[in-house]
Design a protein around this motif. Structure first.
Motif, PDB file in Angstrom:
ATOM      1  N   ALA A 124       0.979  -1.244   0.053  1.00 35.14           N
ATOM      2  CA  ALA A 124       0.027   0.093  -0.009  1.00 35.14           C
ATOM      3  C   ALA A 124       0.894   1.191   0.224  1.00 35.14           C
ATOM      4  O   ALA A 124       0.702   2.116  -0.781  1.00 35.14           O
ATOM      5  N   ILE A 125       2.059   1.224   0.848  1.00 38.41           N
ATOM      6  CA  ILE A 125       2.959   2.474   1.059  1.00 38.41           C
ATOM      7  C   ILE A 125       3.747   2.510  -0.240  1.00 38.41           C
ATOM      8  O   ILE A 125       3.919   3.676  -0.806  1.00 38.41           O
ATOM      9  N   ARG A 126       3.787   1.479  -1.085  1.00 41.16           N
ATOM     10  CA  ARG A 126       4.721   1.473  -2.229  1.00 41.16           C
ATOM     11  C   ARG A 126       4.050   2.287  -3.199  1.00 41.16           C
ATOM     12  O   ARG A 126       4.725   2.475  -4.448  1.00 41.16           O
ATOM     13  N   GLN A 127       2.775   2.108  -3.345  1.00 45.09           N
ATOM     14  CA  GLN A 127       1.858   3.039  -4.180  1.00 45.09           C
ATOM     15  C   GLN A 127       2.108   4.582  -4.154  1.00 45.09           C
ATOM     16  O   GLN A 127       1.677   5.055  -5.194  1.00 45.09           O
ATOM     17  N   CYS A 128       2.916   5.084  -3.187  1.00 47.06           N
ATOM     18  CA  CYS A 128       3.286   6.240  -2.950  1.00 47.06           C
ATOM     19  C   CYS A 128       4.544   6.496  -3.098  1.00 47.06           C
ATOM     20  O   CYS A 128       5.012   7.568  -3.594  1.00 47.06           O
ATOM     21  N   THR A 129       5.422   5.577  -2.487  1.00 46.07           N
ATOM     22  CA  THR A 129       6.978   5.808  -2.494  1.00 46.07           C
ATOM     23  C   THR A 129       7.640   5.258  -3.679  1.00 46.07           C
ATOM     24  O   THR A 129       8.638   5.417  -3.855  1.00 46.07           O
ATOM     25  N   VAL A 297       6.419   9.291   3.234  1.00 42.12           N
ATOM     26  CA  VAL A 297       6.203   8.349   4.230  1.00 42.12           C
ATOM     27  C   VAL A 297       5.444   8.704   5.409  1.00 42.12           C
ATOM     28  O   VAL A 297       4.558   8.313   5.765  1.00 42.12           O
ATOM     29  N   ARG A 298       6.036  10.035   5.789  1.00 39.50           N
ATOM     30  CA  ARG A 298       5.396  10.735   7.049  1.00 39.50           C
ATOM     31  C   ARG A 298       3.976  10.889   6.808  1.00 39.50           C
ATOM     32  O   ARG A 298       2.892  10.756   7.555  1.00 39.50           O
ATOM     33  N   GLN A 299       3.327  11.565   5.546  1.00 44.59           N
ATOM     34  CA  GLN A 299       1.912  11.865   5.144  1.00 44.59           C
ATOM     35  C   GLN A 299       1.157  10.306   4.974  1.00 44.59           C
ATOM     36  O   GLN A 299       0.005  10.436   5.436  1.00 44.59           O
ATOM     37  N   SER A 304      -3.485   7.650   6.071  1.00 39.35           N
ATOM     38  CA  SER A 304      -4.054   6.343   5.527  1.00 39.35           C
ATOM     39  C   SER A 304      -3.599   5.077   6.365  1.00 39.35           C
ATOM     40  O   SER A 304      -4.478   4.344   6.594  1.00 39.35           O
ATOM     41  N   LEU A 305      -2.427   4.980   6.650  1.00 34.43           N
ATOM     42  CA  LEU A 305      -1.842   3.816   7.515  1.00 34.43           C
ATOM     43  C   LEU A 305      -1.566   4.254   8.825  1.00 34.43           C
ATOM     44  O   LEU A 305      -0.400   3.900   9.225  1.00 34.43           O
ATOM     45  N   THR A 306      -2.639   4.769   9.443  1.00 36.28           N
ATOM     46  CA  THR A 306      -2.553   5.083  10.853  1.00 36.28           C
ATOM     47  C   THR A 306      -2.272   3.932  11.473  1.00 36.28           C
ATOM     48  O   THR A 306      -2.764   2.798  11.500  1.00 36.28           O
ATOM     49  N   GLY A 307      -1.552   4.203  12.865  1.00 39.55           N
ATOM     50  CA  GLY A 307      -1.147   2.978  13.706  1.00 39.55           C
ATOM     51  C   GLY A 307       0.155   2.308  13.140  1.00 39.55           C
ATOM     52  O   GLY A 307       0.701   1.201  13.911  1.00 39.55           O
ATOM     53  N   TRP A 308       0.825   2.866  12.181  1.00 37.21           N
ATOM     54  CA  TRP A 308       1.966   2.276  11.790  1.00 37.21           C
ATOM     55  C   TRP A 308       3.241   2.822  12.869  1.00 37.21           C
ATOM     56  O   TRP A 308       3.615   3.655  13.218  1.00 37.21           O
ATOM     57  N   ALA A 309       3.703   1.714  13.348  1.00 36.62           N
ATOM     58  CA  ALA A 309       4.686   1.783  14.336  1.00 36.62           C
ATOM     59  C   ALA A 309       6.032   1.633  13.423  1.00 36.62           C
ATOM     60  O   ALA A 309       6.626   0.480  13.075  1.00 36.62           O
ATOM     61  N   GLU A 310       6.905   2.646  13.770  1.00 35.91           N
ATOM     62  CA  GLU A 310       8.231   2.765  13.053  1.00 35.91           C
ATOM     63  C   GLU A 310       9.148   1.909  13.784  1.00 35.91           C
ATOM     64  O   GLU A 310       9.449   1.638  15.008  1.00 35.91           O
ATOM     65  N   ASN A 311      10.139   1.054  12.970  1.00 34.86           N
ATOM     66  CA  ASN A 311      11.069   0.495  13.424  1.00 34.86           C
ATOM     67  C   ASN A 311      12.228   1.589  13.849  1.00 34.86           C
ATOM     68  O   ASN A 311      12.516   2.084  12.806  1.00 34.86           O
ATOM     69  N   THR A 312      12.839   1.516  14.792  1.00 33.42           N
ATOM     70  CA  THR A 312      13.708   2.257  15.101  1.00 33.42           C
ATOM     71  C   THR A 312      14.973   1.572  15.919  1.00 33.42           C
ATOM     72  O   THR A 312      14.691   0.493  16.565  1.00 33.42           O
ATOM     73  N   GLY A 313      16.300   2.109  16.047  1.00 32.33           N
ATOM     74  CA  GLY A 313      17.330   1.618  16.718  1.00 32.33           C
ATOM     75  C   GLY A 313      18.030   0.599  16.043  1.00 32.33           C
ATOM     76  O   GLY A 313      19.095   0.102  16.784  1.00 32.33           O
ATOM     77  N   ASP A 314      17.945   0.152  14.494  1.00 34.47           N
ATOM     78  CA  ASP A 314      18.759  -0.770  14.017  1.00 34.47           C
ATOM     79  C   ASP A 314      19.344  -0.216  12.949  1.00 34.47           C
ATOM     80  O   ASP A 314      20.030  -1.196  12.080  1.00 34.47           O
ATOM     81  N   ASP A 315      19.652   1.102  12.513  1.00 33.37           N
ATOM     82  CA  ASP A 315      20.206   1.666  11.427  1.00 33.37           C
ATOM     83  C   ASP A 315      21.366   2.598  12.105  1.00 33.37           C
ATOM     84  O   ASP A 315      21.932   3.399  11.198  1.00 33.37           O
ATOM     85  N   GLY A 316      21.852   2.222  13.156  1.00 36.32           N
ATOM     86  CA  GLY A 316      23.143   3.177  13.381  1.00 36.32           C
ATOM     87  C   GLY A 316      24.389   2.472  12.989  1.00 36.32           C
ATOM     88  O   GLY A 316      25.412   3.063  13.597  1.00 36.32           O
ATOM     89  N   PHE A 317      24.528   1.248  12.111  1.00 31.40           N
ATOM     90  CA  PHE A 317      25.704   0.786  12.005  1.00 31.40           C
ATOM     91  C   PHE A 317      26.550   1.492  10.655  1.00 31.40           C
ATOM     92  O   PHE A 317      25.827   2.274  10.086  1.00 31.40           O
TER      93      PHE A 317
END
Length: 322
Positions: A124-129, A297-299, A304-317
């Protein structure tokens, strides 16, 4: 790869200076200076041998149960221990009464909690990004990088589920005809069906055996020479979390390839090379050239995709860390 007579690299083409426009750090929110684009006469099709997990397949999941009655939503105690509220964790296959919501990838009951989103939500989100990741979107303009048609087996197609999950008449209605800076827009794909079944589909396997279980084995292959066997996302024979066990499709290896690709481009691509030399992967994703994509992504998540919990903390490498 050499350019052919039509100035194209396979399905890619070079973009002209006029198409790319001038770049100014102060105007990063409008940046669309990618050196490449998908050729104008290319259409993208996606075939799925199974219904996308998540919202688009909820009707099929309900129909497969002995009792298709909706499950009660989980509740947790409120602050004063006298009230209850919905559990904020993302549901998997269950709680059928909740339709049109963001779900996590379904897993075994004893699997650890995860914030990995379902296929329905990612599609669904790839229809925008577009189909481009945050890295490839630095090289390829998103304008023609959207899926045109998704093909499903007839047995795996729910008209109601797909319409609700993907179309402008469902949960994506707030984004109908929406466009953003940077060449992004809402491009809903069509869903078509086929009577042909994949010979190793879930239904074909179940017809041969009464016991079918999920597997953590996977393979990655392409015509350019990639051929990998993976166990739990790690190269076979390597330990988990070992840098040498990273697949070619991992973020680390994709970042490495992006750096190598940028080094082959014209010297005028110094802004792109500078961004890819960032100290961490998180710095790349938060870089100024990715502002347009982050805005989309933010909009989409908020409208539309409310409730999307973002994955964080695994991109500091970093690439240089071992």
């Amino acid at each position: 790869m050499l350019l052919n007579k039509s100035n194209e690299l396979g399905i890619l083409r070079y973009r002209t200076d006029e198409q790319r426009g001038p770049y100014s750090p102060k105007g990063a929110q409008d940046w669309e200076g990618q050196p490449f684009a998908i050729a104008d006469d290319v259409r993208l099709y996606m075939y799925c041998s199974e219904a996308p997990c998540g919202d688009a397949s909820m009707e099929l999941t309900m129909a497969a149960q002995e009792d298709a009655s909706p499950w009660d939503a989980p509740v947790v105690a409120g602050d004063d221990a006298t009230t209850t509220s919905a559990d904020p964790s993302l549901p998997g296959r269950g709680f059928f009464s909740q339709l049109g919501i963001v779900r996590r990838k379904p897993a075994r009951a004893d699997a650890p909690p995860t914030l990995s989103k379902s296929c329905s939500d990612k599609m669904a989100i790839r229809q925008c990004t577009s189909i481009l990741s945050s890295l490839t979107a630095l090289f390829i303009h998103p304008g023609n990088a959207y899926i045109d048609v998704v093909v499903l087996p007839q047995s795996q197609y729910s008209v109601t589920g797909c319409k609700r999950s993907f179309s402008s008449e469902g949960r994506m209605s707030a984004l109908k005809d929406k466009t953003w800076a940077g060449g992004y827009a809402f491009h809903p794909f069509q869903v078509e069906t086929t009577a042909r079944e994949f010979e190793n589909s879930k239904r074909a396997v179940e017809a041969k055996s009464a016991t079918v279980g999920a597997s953590n084995l996977a393979a990655a292959w392409n015509a350019a020479g990639l051929d990998e066997g993976l166990i739990g996302g790690v190269l076979q024979g390597r330990r988990a979390f070992d840098v040498k066990g990273a697949s070619s499709t991992s973020r680390r290896q994709m970042w490495t390839l992006a750096r190598e690709t940028a080094s082959l481009l014209h010297s005028t691509e110094r802004d792109l090379r500078a961004l890819l030399s960032a100290a961490s992967y998180a710095d790349i994703k938060s870089g100024e050239l990715s502002v347009p994509r982050r805005t989309v992504v933010r909009q989409v998540r908020s409208e539309s995709l409310t409730g999307w919990a973002e994955n964080t903390g695994d991109d500091g490498f970093a690439l240089d860390s071992q």
